[in-house]
Every structure is written in C-alpha cells, then in structure tokens.
Design a protein around this motif. Structure first.
Motif, PDB file in Angstrom:
ATOM      1  N   GLY A   1       0.193  -9.144   1.371  1.00  0.00           N
ATOM      2  CA  GLY A   1      -1.054  -8.423   1.490  1.00  0.00           C
ATOM      3  C   GLY A   1      -1.803  -8.661   2.782  1.00  0.00           C
ATOM      4  O   GLY A   1      -2.897  -8.127   2.973  1.00  0.00           O
ATOM      5  N   ARG A   2      -1.225  -9.449   3.691  1.00  0.00           N
ATOM      6  CA  ARG A   2      -1.877  -9.751   4.955  1.00  0.00           C
ATOM      7  C   ARG A   2      -1.063  -9.194   6.118  1.00  0.00           C
ATOM      8  O   ARG A   2       0.163  -9.281   6.133  1.00  0.00           O
ATOM      9  CB  ARG A   2      -2.060 -11.268   5.143  1.00  0.00           C
ATOM     10  N   ILE A   3      -1.749  -8.637   7.101  1.00  0.00           N
ATOM     11  CA  ILE A   3      -1.081  -8.096   8.278  1.00  0.00           C
ATOM     12  C   ILE A   3      -0.787  -9.235   9.247  1.00  0.00           C
ATOM     13  O   ILE A   3      -1.674 -10.010   9.604  1.00  0.00           O
ATOM     14  CB  ILE A   3      -1.964  -7.019   8.948  1.00  0.00           C
ATOM     15  N   THR A   4       0.479  -9.342   9.649  1.00  0.00           N
ATOM     16  CA  THR A   4       0.887 -10.469  10.491  1.00  0.00           C
ATOM     17  C   THR A   4       0.866 -10.154  11.987  1.00  0.00           C
ATOM     18  O   THR A   4       0.968 -11.056  12.809  1.00  0.00           O
ATOM     19  CB  THR A   4       2.305 -10.925  10.101  1.00  0.00           C
ATOM     20  N   ASP A   5       0.742  -8.873  12.349  1.00  0.00           N
ATOM     21  CA  ASP A   5       0.711  -8.500  13.767  1.00  0.00           C
ATOM     22  C   ASP A   5      -0.136  -7.238  13.926  1.00  0.00           C
ATOM     23  O   ASP A   5       0.183  -6.195  13.358  1.00  0.00           O
ATOM     24  CB  ASP A   5       2.139  -8.257  14.280  1.00  0.00           C
ATOM     25  N   LEU A   6      -1.202  -7.339  14.700  1.00  0.00           N
ATOM     26  CA  LEU A   6      -2.144  -6.225  14.875  1.00  0.00           C
ATOM     27  C   LEU A   6      -1.831  -5.363  16.103  1.00  0.00           C
ATOM     28  O   LEU A   6      -2.605  -4.462  16.434  1.00  0.00           O
ATOM     29  CB  LEU A   6      -3.570  -6.770  15.004  1.00  0.00           C
ATOM     30  N   THR A   7      -0.704  -5.616  16.757  1.00  0.00           N
ATOM     31  CA  THR A   7      -0.408  -4.946  18.029  1.00  0.00           C
ATOM     32  C   THR A   7      -0.515  -3.436  17.935  1.00  0.00           C
ATOM     33  O   THR A   7      -1.142  -2.790  18.790  1.00  0.00           O
ATOM     34  CB  THR A   7       0.989  -5.333  18.536  1.00  0.00           C
ATOM     35  N   ARG A   8       0.097  -2.837  16.924  1.00  0.00           N
ATOM     36  CA  ARG A   8       0.068  -1.375  16.823  1.00  0.00           C
ATOM     37  C   ARG A   8      -1.358  -0.842  16.657  1.00  0.00           C
ATOM     38  O   ARG A   8      -1.701   0.206  17.204  1.00  0.00           O
ATOM     39  CB  ARG A   8       0.953  -0.908  15.663  1.00  0.00           C
ATOM     40  N   LEU A   9      -2.175  -1.550  15.919  1.00  0.00           N
ATOM     41  CA  LEU A   9      -3.562  -1.113  15.733  1.00  0.00           C
ATOM     42  C   LEU A   9      -4.341  -1.249  17.039  1.00  0.00           C
ATOM     43  O   LEU A   9      -5.151  -0.378  17.385  1.00  0.00           O
ATOM     44  CB  LEU A   9      -4.236  -1.928  14.630  1.00  0.00           C
TER      45      LEU A   9
END
Length: 396
Positions: free
Chosen positions: A30-38
């Motif tokens: 349930g947690r995002i591990t990489d925000l690069t795309r955002l």
C-alpha cells in the motif's frame, strides 16, 4: 520525426483538460516506493493548473484485465500525487459515469482530479470507441503526457486523441525531442550501446540501429551469441545457439551499412553466479568449459570508453554485465562514469529501458546525462523504428 502538437500558445484557462498520465508507480504494502514518475509528470500538471485549467488525470495501473481490483486502485497514488504537487488532489472511483460528471462539474479553475484506473474497463485495452467517447465527454481538450504508454493503441492513449483537440504534455515533448536528437536527426558520429540477455528480444532493435548509427556496442549476454556464432568457446555462458545464423546476418548487414560493431574482447568469468565469487579475466574467445561470462573485461571496457570519447551522440539501452550482482557491475559503472564525463564535455547522451535506468541510477549519473527516459516498452519500440499510436495521434 513528424511534427506534433505541443501546449505552446494553447489557451487552457477555464478548460476541462483530460490529461493521460502514467501513474503506474511501484506499490508495496500500500506504499509507493518510488515517486519518480509522479515527479516527472508534475511540471505539466503545474503548468495547466497554473494557467487556470481544470486538470482531469487519466491513467492505468497494473493489469486488472477489465475488472475492478481494489489492490490496483489509483486512490493511494492520487494521494501521493497531491504530496508531490503540494496541494489537494481529488479522486473519483471510476473514469466514466455520473460520479465523474458530478466531480468534474464541481471543479474550480486550477483544480486537479484523478480518475480511477482506466483498465478497470475492458474497453481500455481494446481501444473501444464507445469507452473513449464516454471519457471524452468529461473534457474539452486532451493532453497526452504518458510516452511510456504511447506504444499501446488504447482508449485513453489513442482513442480520445481522435475525439478532442490533442497535445503533447511537457514530459511527452521532452521524450520525443530527446529521442529525435538521438536517432532522428543526430549529431554524428552517433553510437548505441545495447545490452541484455537475449538477441531474440532485441532483433528489431539491432536491425534498425545498424542502419542509423556509426558505432554499435553489444554487451550483456547477447554478445555471447555473436561471439559463439563466430566460433568462440563460451563455456557455460548464456547464449542462443539457434540465433547464430541471425547474428552473422546482422554483422554482415552492419558492415554493408558502414556501422562498426564492437564486441567484447575479454570477459570476467566465474564458475558460479553469486555475489563476490572467485573470478578471473579471460579472452572472450576462450571461456573455460566450467565457467560463464558475467561481465565484460577491463580491456573491453577500455575500448568502449575510448570509442565513446569520439562520439557526438550516444543512446544506451542495456547494461554490459550482470550489474545487480557485484563484482559484475564493474564495467557498467566504469562506462557510466565515462559517459557522464563525455556528456559534460558536449556529447548528447540518451538512456532508457528498465535495467538501464536502474544501472544509471546505481552509478549516480542520471542527472549528468542529457536525458534518461522513464519509458520501457515505448522507448524500445521507438528505437526499433516503430510508429507509436499515442504519438501518431498527436501529429500536427
């Protein structure tokens, strides 16, 4: 490359803008591990919102196969997008229907709203016209900022673009400009580094590149197939015997087109594939029967680095060895540092592909390259010379 429509000079104030993004971020527990795309999407959203548009974000997430799967909901991603943007982002649990119409109707100029996973509907991947039309009713114009999904002719990548005034977002624009600089109208001499495990997965890529580049460096296990086709002894190294004739055909075609192919002259080998096992450096033509090649050797790395120094443009797809497992990351890391230095000296460098991005991130040089594509399949298909439906729909 054909001209395409951008947001330059487009009046978006007060308009309902459907924006196709790629919110398919890595999610664990349930947690995002990489925000690069955002983070890479945010400039387009900030620009549209700042100019008074009502930004309605569309995206797929994972592969629900036309059914609602709660673990594949975009709700947590919408929350993370809000954190990246530093503002409130709305969310609706569908991408069509009355709830969406009500939420869109309540939007103020500058608001951002994320709609639910488009792949919850079977019509998305089928590029169903009816679904595209239903979604299109929520917007007045369409912005595609998902180059990473542009190789798919889906309802929200290609279908909607045929129904509304459509433009490339800033991330899409950056990807297209970088790739055009690398393969469309590059500064010469231009080179390509292609790695990976199998020739069979990159046949179209290799066949296209030998007609476009002056230098082609082949690394990874796919180099083994070329060497074995020439009679080299590869021991237990991974290679594709059935593709020996194809490898020889590619070598012959490259010579015809004036493309120099650089293959390994030495390897780092081991009897076992594990972290930090006993290794030795051997000739690429004589790998011991009980050993396997797991990285290119120092002489090969030196030769590649020297060749890169003479280039004006470089495109990189695939590591030179099994970079995830030390010490077989050595050649890729040395080459990455050299590419970064050459870029800072004026060379145009473009990298892309999942393993490539991971390797460049490991080397710490992503910010030192001209451009690193966040796309996977779309980047590869562009390099293969294929038309991308999501891009073609934006043609000026």
């Amino acid at each position: 490359m054909a001209a395409y429509r951008t947001l330059d000079g487009v009046d978006v104030a007060g308009k309902r803008v459907l924006m196709r993004a790629d919110l398919n971020v890595p999610l664990r527990d349930g947690r995002i591990t990489d925000l690069t795309r955002l983070e890479r999407l945010s400039p387009t959203i900030v620009e549209l919102s700042g100019k008074g548009a009502k930004v309605i974000v569309l995206s797929h997430f994972d592969r629900p196969k036309g059914k609602r799967v709660e673990s594949m909901s975009l709700r947590p991603v919408a929350g993370a997008l809000g954190e990246v943007l530093g503002r409130e982002v709305g969310f609706v649990e569908d991408c069509v229907g009355d709830a969406v119409a009500a939420a869109v109707g309540a939007m103020q100029d500058g608001d951002v709203l994320v709609l639910e996973n488009t792949r919850f509907h079977e019509g998305e991947e089928a590029n169903d016209v009816a679904l595209a039309m239903l979604i299109a009713t929520h917007g007045e114009m369409f912005v595609n900022d998902a180059f990473s999904a542009a190789h798919r002719a889906h309802a929200t990548t290609e279908g909607i673009a045929r129904l509304l005034p459509s433009y490339a977002g800033r991330l899409m624009q950056a990807e297209l400009d970088a790739l055009n600089a690398a393969l469309g109208t590059p500064q010469r001499p231009v080179g390509a580094i292609v790695g990976g495990s199998k020739v069979s997965t990159k046949l179209d890529l290799l066949t296209n590149l030998i007609t476009k580049v002056d230098l082609l460096v082949i690394g990874g296990a796919m180099a083994n197939t070329f060497l074995a086709a020439q009679g080299a002894e590869l021991g237990k190294s991974l290679q594709e015997t059935a593709l020996h004739p194809t490898a020889l055909e590619i070598l012959a075609a490259a010579e015809k087109h004036g493309c120099r192919i650089l293959l390994p002259v030495d390897f780092v080998v081991s009897e076992t594939f594990a972290a930090n096992p006993p290794t030795e450096v051997v000739s690429a033509r004589n790998v011991p029967a009980n050993a396997m090649a797991l990285d290119v050797g120092p002489a090969t790395t030196d030769e590649i680095i020297e060749a890169v120094k003479g280039l004006k443009t470089l495109i990189w797809n695939g590591p030179l060895g099994a970079f995830e497992t030390p010490p077989f990351d050595t050649a890729t890391m040395r080459l990455a540092a050299a590419v970064a230095e050459a870029t800072e000296a004026g060379m145009i460098s473009v990298g892309g592909g999942g393993d490539t991005v991971a390797a460049l991130k490991q080397a710490g040089i992503i910010e030192r390259m001209t451009y690193v594509s966040s796309a996977g399949g779309a980047f590869l298909e562009w390099m293969e010379g294929k038309a991308l439906p999501g891009v073609a729909a934006l043609a000026a």
